[in-house]
Structure formats: C-alpha cells, structure tokens
Write a protein that holds these residues in place. Structure first.
Motif, mmCIF file in Angstrom:
data_model
loop_
_atom_site.group_PDB
_atom_site.id
_atom_site.type_symbol
_atom_site.label_atom_id
_atom_site.label_comp_id
_atom_site.label_asym_id
_atom_site.label_seq_id
_atom_site.Cartn_x
_atom_site.Cartn_y
_atom_site.Cartn_z
ATOM 1 N N LEU A 279 20.810 -4.595 1.848
ATOM 2 C CA LEU A 279 20.560 -5.611 0.833
ATOM 3 C C LEU A 279 20.050 -4.889 -0.408
ATOM 4 O O LEU A 279 19.151 -4.047 -0.322
ATOM 5 C CB LEU A 279 19.499 -6.601 1.338
ATOM 6 N N LEU A 280 20.619 -5.198 -1.564
ATOM 7 C CA LEU A 280 20.190 -4.561 -2.804
ATOM 8 C C LEU A 280 18.943 -5.280 -3.318
ATOM 9 O O LEU A 280 18.965 -6.480 -3.573
ATOM 10 C CB LEU A 280 21.301 -4.613 -3.844
ATOM 11 N N VAL A 281 17.849 -4.540 -3.442
ATOM 12 C CA VAL A 281 16.553 -5.089 -3.843
ATOM 13 C C VAL A 281 16.133 -4.459 -5.161
ATOM 14 O O VAL A 281 16.249 -3.247 -5.361
ATOM 15 C CB VAL A 281 15.488 -4.813 -2.758
ATOM 16 N N GLY A 282 15.635 -5.274 -6.057
ATOM 17 C CA GLY A 282 15.138 -4.775 -7.320
ATOM 18 C C GLY A 282 13.744 -4.182 -7.187
ATOM 19 O O GLY A 282 12.896 -4.730 -6.485
ATOM 20 N N THR A 283 13.514 -3.053 -7.848
ATOM 21 C CA THR A 283 12.190 -2.442 -7.933
ATOM 22 C C THR A 283 12.008 -1.925 -9.357
ATOM 23 O O THR A 283 12.976 -1.833 -10.117
ATOM 24 C CB THR A 283 12.013 -1.265 -6.951
ATOM 25 N N ILE B 214 9.291 -0.904 0.853
ATOM 26 C CA ILE B 214 10.542 -1.646 0.762
ATOM 27 C C ILE B 214 11.123 -1.935 2.145
ATOM 28 O O ILE B 214 11.784 -2.957 2.349
ATOM 29 C CB ILE B 214 11.559 -0.928 -0.152
ATOM 30 N N ARG B 215 10.862 -1.065 3.126
ATOM 31 C CA ARG B 215 11.260 -1.396 4.502
ATOM 32 C C ARG B 215 10.483 -2.614 4.981
ATOM 33 O O ARG B 215 11.044 -3.540 5.586
ATOM 34 C CB ARG B 215 11.016 -0.212 5.447
ATOM 35 N N LEU B 216 9.189 -2.626 4.718
ATOM 36 C CA LEU B 216 8.353 -3.768 5.099
ATOM 37 C C LEU B 216 8.766 -5.013 4.321
ATOM 38 O O LEU B 216 8.726 -6.132 4.861
ATOM 39 C CB LEU B 216 6.890 -3.426 4.842
ATOM 40 N N GLY C 7 0.932 -6.066 6.711
ATOM 41 C CA GLY C 7 1.877 -5.256 7.467
ATOM 42 C C GLY C 7 1.789 -3.806 7.051
ATOM 43 O O GLY C 7 1.048 -3.440 6.123
ATOM 44 N N HIS C 8 2.566 -2.968 7.736
ATOM 45 C CA HIS C 8 2.546 -1.553 7.387
ATOM 46 C C HIS C 8 3.859 -0.877 7.762
ATOM 47 O O HIS C 8 4.617 -1.354 8.611
ATOM 48 C CB HIS C 8 1.376 -0.828 8.076
ATOM 49 N N GLY C 9 4.115 0.242 7.117
ATOM 50 C CA GLY C 9 5.201 1.150 7.480
ATOM 51 C C GLY C 9 4.593 2.512 7.720
ATOM 52 O O GLY C 9 4.034 3.111 6.797
ATOM 53 N N THR C 10 4.607 2.966 8.967
ATOM 54 C CA THR C 10 3.896 4.185 9.378
ATOM 55 C C THR C 10 2.467 4.209 8.824
ATOM 56 O O THR C 10 1.988 5.218 8.293
ATOM 57 C CB THR C 10 4.664 5.476 8.996
ATOM 58 N N GLU C 11 1.793 3.061 8.946
ATOM 59 C CA GLU C 11 0.385 2.865 8.597
ATOM 60 C C GLU C 11 0.095 2.943 7.104
ATOM 61 O O GLU C 11 -1.057 2.997 6.693
ATOM 62 C CB GLU C 11 -0.517 3.819 9.397
ATOM 63 N N PHE D 134 13.183 -9.136 -5.693
ATOM 64 C CA PHE D 134 12.483 -8.072 -6.416
ATOM 65 C C PHE D 134 11.191 -7.748 -5.674
ATOM 66 O O PHE D 134 10.413 -8.646 -5.330
ATOM 67 C CB PHE D 134 12.162 -8.520 -7.838
ATOM 68 N N MET D 135 10.966 -6.452 -5.412
ATOM 69 C CA MET D 135 9.723 -6.011 -4.793
ATOM 70 C C MET D 135 8.702 -5.739 -5.897
ATOM 71 O O MET D 135 8.696 -4.678 -6.508
ATOM 72 C CB MET D 135 9.946 -4.751 -3.946
#
Length: 290
Positions: free
Chosen positions: A119-123, A97-99, A10-14, A79-80
């Motif tokens: 949604l709270l995501v860990g990074t 993180i959007r993807l 996948g991609h976010g703005t390529e 977690f990402m």
C-alpha cells in the motif's frame, strides 16, 4: 474533538509509538496536536509513553501533504503523520510505517487481503510502499540509501567515524570495534552541524559477519536512545555493505528490541520486520484538560 478520543499503543522491535486514529482529520487537527501535546503523550510517567506519535489520517486532511508528496498525492490515500517525542515533525520511520499499516488493518480501515503487493503511504519523506509479509510481519520499500559524505560523532569520550547516509532523514552510521553494549548513550552525541544542519540519527555498529550481519545501538534526534530505528537499520545495512566492498545484498540487523532484515538493491532498500499492537483505550477528559 471527542471528549474521550481513542488511542493505541504499539511497537516495531520495541520502537514504540502512541497511535491516534483520525481518518478524517477531525479528532486531532494540526492546531490541536501541537508540540506540547505530543510531548505529554510521549512522556513515560505522566503520559502514555512512546518514542513518538503516529496519526492515522487521510492525506487529503494533511496541510503539507501536497508539498511533500507532489504528483503522488492522489496515489496515497493514507498519510503517516509522524512526530518525534519532543514534538518535532519526522520525515520517515521504518518501524513506525510497519506499525502504521498493521494498525490500519487492525482498525478495519484497510483490508489485509490485497496488501501483499503493498500500500502506498504518504510520509514527510515522500511516498513509501509497505506490505504484508508471509511470516505475519511487514515489509517496507524504504527508497534508496543516499551517501552524502563522511563525518564523525563524539560520544562517551570517544570519536566515532562513520558514513553519512540519507534515508529521507539523516544518519551517521559508524562502524566500530568498540563493543556497542559498553557505550553510554544517555547524552546526545556531538556531531558536525555543517554536515548535518537539521541534526542526525547516530548509529554505533558492530559487524558480526562482514556484509551480512550487524548489531547496532542508535541515538535518534528529537528522541534519545531508542530500542530500534528502521531508517537507521537501512542506513547501517548500506554502510556495512560498502565496508565489505559490496553495493547490494541482504543484511540481518540486530537492535536492542529485536531483529530486522534489510535488502539493499539497485535504487532502493527493503526493510522487513514485525509490528505489534499492545493496547487500545481512550484518553480521559481530565488528562486532556490538565
């Protein structure tokens, strides 16, 4: 490990990624997803191809999650686990993180209903809140842009001065009158290693409308030139506002892969943009065994 583990592209703005669903940490444990395998996955001729790898895993199964999330560990179910194309760990990626959320929803791991508020995501850059936008895209609370000096980068026979900005990872946002489309970003820019001891993402920026609209190209550490960089877009939006004598506002950021919007507020920045899944499949056992 499954002989044919599932993968997605996948991609976010390529800004493109290989996505590895691993909710319980059993398919791609840390000792399996090593630097060499990440490099193979991201290789564009003999692998799947991507600017990086995103492992979709619960925070409870990430060994360094407690250290990077601290008191927020229990609030971040997911977690990402982000790796750059060279196999190194990455702190944070606004496109990624959007993807990541888009894929959690598509895989049925998180319901889309209820994600409006995020949604709270860990990074590895700390917890980040990411949510759905009315237009079908996604927004991310990227945290504050933190200015930490001024520096320069040498590229294509020129020196570009810029603002050093941290978005959980380091950036040099260099506003220039040189048309960024004319620059050669095939070689890594030279930079001040004392100011950026862990390396730096270098953004070359043309201002189209002061404090409101910019265009950029970016050389990401550990990757090379990419079609987009979410944290870079935030750093550039902050720098563009500073250059216009402002401390907050919304900046449209055009990248080679599309368009992003960044709202700089007191204490934080919010990035909005699309996320697209391209394909899903399985890795062949013979490729994994090679």
């Amino acid at each position: 490990m499954s002989s044919s583990p599932r993968v997605l592209i996948g991609h976010g703005t390529e800004n493109d990624f290989v996505l590895l669903p691993d909710p319980d940490g059993t398919v791609w444990p840390e000792d399996r997803l090593d630097e060499a395998l990440v490099q193979r996955l991201c290789e564009r001729r003999a692998g799947l191809g991507g600017d990086g790898v995103l492992r979709l895993v619960r925070s409870a199964h990430v060994p360094d999650a407690p250290a990077v999330l601290g008191a927020d560990l229990d609030r971040c179910e997911w977690f990402m686990d982000h790796r750059n194309a060279d196999g190194s760990y990455a702190e944070m990626c606004g496109n990624g993180i959007r993807l990541f959320l888009h894929t959690l929803i598509s895989e049925g791991l998180v319901p889309r209903d209820g994600c409006d508020d995020g949604l709270l995501v860990g990074t590895r850059g700390g917890p980040r809140r990411v949510g759905t936008a009315p237009d079908g895209g996604y927004w991310v609370d990227m945290g504050p842009a933190r200015e930490f000096g001024r520096g320069s980068a040498e590229l294509d026979g020129r020196t570009f001065d810029g603002l050093a900005v941290s978005m959980g990872n380091p950036h040099l946002a260099a506003i220039t009158d040189v048309d960024v489309d004319t620059l050669d970003l095939t070689a890594a820019p030279r930079f001040d290693a004392q100011l950026f001891p862990e390396g730096v993402n270098v953004e070359l920026v043309n201002v189209l409308e002061p404090g409101a609209h910019v265009r950029l190209r970016v050389f990401e550490r550990g990757v090379g030139e990419t079609r987009s960089c979410g944290t870079g877009a935030c750093a550039v939006a902050y720098a563009a506002l500073v250059d216009a004598g402002r401390s907050e506002g919304t900046v449209v950021v055009d990248v080679p892969g599309g368009r992003l919007s960044v709202r700089v507020e007191p204490g934080t920045t919010v990035l909005t943009g699309p996320a697209v899944l391209v394909s899903t499949g399985q890795l062949c056992p013979e490729w994994l065994a090679a």
